[in-house]
Design a protein around this motif. Structure first.
Motif: not given
Ligand code: UDP
Length: 253
Positions: A101, A91, A95, A176, A93, A220, A120, A178, A201-202, A204
């Motif tokens: 996270s 995945e 930001r 952010d 990501i 969430r 990342e 993914k 969905d993917s 923020r």
């Molecule tokens: N994200 C996603 N699928 C995943 C994990 C993260 O689409 O399995 C997206 C999430 O929606 C956000 C970005 O990646 O826009 C960063 O996510 P983060 O690492 O902060 O994890 P989270 O807080 O969603 O567990």
């Protein structure tokens, strides 16, 4: 609905069916929502229709600025034709502002601007909860090589600039997102392209003025109606389902 085609794979939010030609697949968007590694689940009426449209919109925009991706064309309300790829098990990501996270890990207040976009990687493995992994692991375990990672970063940053601009234009801050990356072959020559989906969905997404959340954090964190949030994103972008029999009429005006 009974599938008309051979099912290749079923994930949490989408199903992949065999496509009409070799090298193609049909991607079907479900209304299912999951969070926290599928510990929280719900069916959210209309989500699949909206994400099918929104992913079409972003992938088409990327094609128009020369960012290669799997999208071929939308087939109907919930399905799109895509190129078959071999998914890189990461995945990716990107930001721009702290949230989720990274906020937890580094003790940063959500919404804090980052010094520069940060890319990342998480290893795609549900049983392990998609752990964050350094480049060293990715290369050592052979999930991608250094050249692939250079190409992935370059794709991810181009997607980030494109999406940030598109959202900024409609009063939304891209915190952010993914993406997933797929390999395609032209003979012996391998290329990396953007795959999977690009949707709320993917990502923020925060309203620029109010910081109201317009993404999956609404689900969430139980912040209200997810369909309303995604419909608002679609409405601002001018992307609304035509002939929308599956989503509430009040949400598409
Ligand atoms: N994200 C996603 N699928 C995943 C994990 C993260 O689409 O399995 C997206 C999430 O929606 C956000 C970005 O990646 O826009 C960063 O996510 P983060 O690492 O902060 O994890 P989270 O807080 O969603 O567990």
């Amino acid at each position: 609905m009974a599938p008309r085609r051979k099912k290749i794979y079923e994930g949490k939010a989408k199903v992949l069916y065999e496509g009409p030609e070799p090298g193609t697949l049909v991607q079907y968007f479900k209304d299912d929502a999951t969070a926290f590694n599928a510990q929280k689940k719900a069916t959210i009426e209309g989500k699949g229709v909206l994400n099918n449209r929104l992913s079409e919109y972003f992938m088409t925009g990327l094609t128009n600025i020369g960012v290669p991706n799997h999208f071929i064309r939308r087939l109907n309300m919930r399905e799109q034709l895509i190129r078959q790829v071999e998914i890189v098990p990461l995945e990716v990501i990107v930001r721009n502002f702290a949230a989720g996270s990274i906020s937890k890990r580094l003790g940063l207040e959500e919404g804090t601007p980052l010094p520069r976009p940060i890319v990342e990687y998480s290893y795609k493995n549900d049983a392990l909860g998609d752990p964050l992994v350094p480049e060293e692991y990715i290369i050592a375990f052979g999930w991608a090589n250094q050249q692939d990672l250079d190409d992935i970063v370059s794709l991810a940053l181009r997607v980030n600039d494109f999406l940030s601009g598109v959202f900024y234009g409609v009063g939304i801050k891209l915190i952010d997102f993914k993406i997933e990356i797929g390999r395609v072959w032209d003979g012996d020559f391998m290329r990396l392209i953007v795959a999977d989906e690009i949707s709320p969905d993917s990502c923020r997404l925060w309203d620029i003025k109010t910081n109201q959340k317009l993404d999956k954090d609404v689900f969430r964190r139980d912040l209200g109606s997810l369909t309303d949030a995604y419909s608002e994103v679609a409405r601002r972008l001018g992307v609304l389902p035509t002939n929308a029999t599956n989503i509430k009429p009040t949400l598409i005006n």
